[in-house]
Design a protein around this motif. Structure first.
Motif, PDB file in Angstrom:
ATOM      1  N   UNK A 163       7.844  11.439  -3.415  1.00  0.00           N
ATOM      2  CA  UNK A 163       7.543  11.220  -2.018  1.00  0.00           C
ATOM      3  C   UNK A 163       9.047  11.491  -1.187  1.00  0.00           C
ATOM      4  N   UNK A 164       9.001  12.000   0.027  1.00  0.00           N
ATOM      5  CA  UNK A 164      10.205  11.872   0.855  1.00  0.00           C
ATOM      6  C   UNK A 164      10.114  10.608   1.628  1.00  0.00           C
ATOM      7  N   UNK A 165      11.165  10.000   1.984  1.00  0.00           N
ATOM      8  CA  UNK A 165      11.668   8.541   2.425  1.00  0.00           C
ATOM      9  C   UNK A 165      10.352   8.235   3.449  1.00  0.00           C
ATOM     10  N   UNK A 166      10.007   9.217   4.454  1.00  0.00           N
ATOM     11  CA  UNK A 166       9.166   8.728   5.565  1.00  0.00           C
ATOM     12  C   UNK A 166       7.659   8.389   5.030  1.00  0.00           C
ATOM     13  N   UNK A 167       7.366   9.391   4.181  1.00  0.00           N
ATOM     14  CA  UNK A 167       6.053   9.435   3.517  1.00  0.00           C
ATOM     15  C   UNK A 167       5.905   8.072   2.658  1.00  0.00           C
ATOM     16  N   UNK A 168       6.873   8.006   1.871  1.00  0.00           N
ATOM     17  CA  UNK A 168       7.102   6.858   1.094  1.00  0.00           C
ATOM     18  C   UNK A 168       7.051   5.389   1.676  1.00  0.00           C
ATOM     19  N   UNK A 169       7.726   5.378   2.809  1.00  0.00           N
ATOM     20  CA  UNK A 169       7.607   4.089   3.445  1.00  0.00           C
ATOM     21  C   UNK A 169       5.998   3.805   3.987  1.00  0.00           C
ATOM     22  N   UNK A 170       5.115   4.629   4.464  1.00  0.00           N
ATOM     23  CA  UNK A 170       4.008   4.478   5.010  1.00  0.00           C
ATOM     24  C   UNK A 170       2.852   4.329   4.133  1.00  0.00           C
ATOM     25  N   UNK A 171       3.377   4.670   2.738  1.00  0.00           N
ATOM     26  CA  UNK A 171       2.292   4.905   1.597  1.00  0.00           C
ATOM     27  C   UNK A 171       1.898   3.446   0.810  1.00  0.00           C
ATOM     28  N   UNK A 172       0.972   3.599   0.133  1.00  0.00           N
ATOM     29  CA  UNK A 172       0.360   2.234  -0.551  1.00  0.00           C
ATOM     30  C   UNK A 172       1.404   1.702  -1.339  1.00  0.00           C
ATOM     31  N   UNK A 173       1.199   0.552  -1.606  1.00  0.00           N
ATOM     32  CA  UNK A 173       1.977  -0.535  -2.537  1.00  0.00           C
ATOM     33  C   UNK A 173       0.944  -0.938  -3.416  1.00  0.00           C
ATOM     34  N   UNK A 174       0.479  -0.144  -4.461  1.00  0.00           N
ATOM     35  CA  UNK A 174      -0.591  -0.836  -5.401  1.00  0.00           C
ATOM     36  C   UNK A 174      -0.248  -1.948  -6.258  1.00  0.00           C
ATOM     37  N   UNK A 175      -1.272  -2.758  -6.560  1.00  0.00           N
ATOM     38  CA  UNK A 175      -0.905  -4.004  -7.361  1.00  0.00           C
ATOM     39  C   UNK A 175      -2.145  -4.170  -8.371  1.00  0.00           C
ATOM     40  N   UNK A 176      -1.847  -5.286  -9.167  1.00  0.00           N
ATOM     41  CA  UNK A 176      -3.183  -5.662  -9.879  1.00  0.00           C
ATOM     42  C   UNK A 176      -3.093  -7.365  -9.383  1.00  0.00           C
ATOM     43  N   UNK A 177      -4.283  -7.878  -9.517  1.00  0.00           N
ATOM     44  CA  UNK A 177      -4.525  -9.266  -9.295  1.00  0.00           C
ATOM     45  C   UNK A 177      -4.751 -10.053 -10.593  1.00  0.00           C
ATOM     46  N   UNK A 178      -4.164 -10.989 -10.846  1.00  0.00           N
ATOM     47  CA  UNK A 178      -4.296 -11.964 -12.099  1.00  0.00           C
ATOM     48  C   UNK A 178      -4.886 -13.358 -11.724  1.00  0.00           C
ATOM     49  N   UNK A 179      -5.865 -13.746 -11.827  1.00  0.00           N
ATOM     50  CA  UNK A 179      -6.415 -15.099 -11.366  1.00  0.00           C
ATOM     51  C   UNK A 179      -7.362 -15.806 -12.378  1.00  0.00           C
TER      52      UNK A 179
END
Length: 379
Positions: A170-186
């Protein structure tokens, strides 16, 4: 031009629009407004469900060729109420949630984790945002806070948000506003020292680079570490990957992205030969790394829904466009949601014939939940 105007605000302003996360950090803990009594656990019913931020089948602009951006709060509350009633009716003990809003303009700023805890028999929760922004400058979307959660009748400890690799296509602007996906371990603190971990993941759907492969590698390493340390775990969620291709059978494995194309959109132009170009999402057209991941999950761990049992009755996803399916019976068109356990030392296993794909709740989300009952096999 917009990018250059926003640069000073994005990189030199006092407060960023979008929250960045560390590679590993604590999650946000929750507790129900009323704690329900829970008996000693000889069996545990686990469910995974992508609830589409409580919007039901509303034709939202982001994933269903619709024009709706902000959903009426009454629609959200009605859907959440039905989701909670279903969870209660099914007597779910542990719930893995994806696409649950904590505070988003699109869903009336309802804290959906707290709402579900307060309106079910689940007592404790832990949440990790995958998209936390004060303002998203897209079609009036505004503030967003959405992510994954684990809810449980028993206390939760050692909860960790683990950042998944970000997209690089993605271009820098779209990447800045895009999702930061994750996983939860608990860790679920069960009575009698029968604790086990939950690993809840929501993998990328639309990346056209090697992001999915990097996320796959991160996910695999988490599971392998728990395995090598002798911990029991249940893992699953929305993997945004179809099962390994089977020879024969009636399951369609193909270019789902072409089937899901909206009219007059710009993400899937045609090349000179008339073939679809996927500018956004080799969506579900599994590449080699995804197939390897799914094969390893099925080979190394015990699936709630075995590979041999997968048919249309166990598909978990549908889109706005069902014209290619042929009948209402085949409304669900692919499997993306999974549950696995590692069955360390034979302590826990899936109860025979207990696992289910809940296709009867098709009006509550574009994903069907999957559940299974774990039973203790040793004293």
């Amino acid at each position: 031009m917009l990018f250059f105007i926003l640069i000073p605000f994005l990189f030199f302003g006092c407060d960023p629009f979008v929250t960045d996360f560390d590679l590993s950090e604590p999650t946000i803990g929750y507790i129900s407004s009323s704690i329900s009594e829970v008996s000693v656990a000889d069996s545990v019913k686990v469910m995974t469900w992508n609830i589409r931020f409580g919007s039901g089948r509303t034709s939202w602009f982001g994933d269903s060729c619709g024009e709706r951006v902000i959903i009426n709060q009454s629609v959200i509350l009605d859907t959440l109420s039905k989701i909670c009633q279903y969870i209660k009716d099914e007597n779910i003990d542990i719930l893995l949630l994806q696409e649950v809003d904590a505070s988003s303009k699109r869903s009336g700023y309802i804290d959906q984790i707290q709402y579900i805890l307060n309106n079910t028999d689940l007592n404790y929760g832990t949440y990790a945002s995958m998209w936390q922004a004060d303002y998203i400058p897209s079609d009036g979307l505004g503030k967003v806070d959405v992510g994954n959660a684990i809810l449980s009748k028993w206390p939760i400890s050692d909860a960790e948000r683990i950042q998944l690799p970000l997209r690089s296509d993605q271009d820098p602007l779209k990447k800045y506003f895009y999702l930061r996906r994750n996983l939860i371990k608990a860790l679920i603190d069960l009575p009698n020292d029968d604790d086990f971990y939950i690993v809840n993941i929501h993998a990328t759907a639309f990346a056209t680079d090697d992001t999915k492969q990097k996320q796959v590698d991160t996910y695999k390493s988490i599971l392998e570490n728990l395995d090598s340390e002798g911990y029991s775990f249940v893992t699953g969620g929305d993997l945004n990957s179809i099962p390994p291709i089977k020879s024969g059978g009636d399951i369609y494995y193909g270019d789902y992205c072409s089937l899901d194309i909206c009219q007059n959109e710009v993400l899937h132009p045609l090349d000179s030969s008339g073939n679809t170009i996927h500018l956004e999402g080799s969506f579900f057209d599994n590449f080699e790394g995804e197939l390897v991941l799914m094969e390893e999950l099925y080979n190394n761990y015990s699936a709630a829904i075995s590979l041999e049992d997968i048919s249309h009755d166990h598909f978990t996803h549908s889109t706005w466009n069902t014209s290619h399916i042929g009948s209402d019976k085949l409304y669900w068109d692919r499997k993306l949601d999974y549950l696995f356990t590692n069955n360390i030392n034979g302590k826990w296993k899936w109860l025979d014939n207990s696992s289910r794909t809940h296709q009867d709740v098709w009006m509550l989300s574009d994903h069907a939940p999957v559940s299974g009952i774990l039973v203790r096999t040793i004293d």
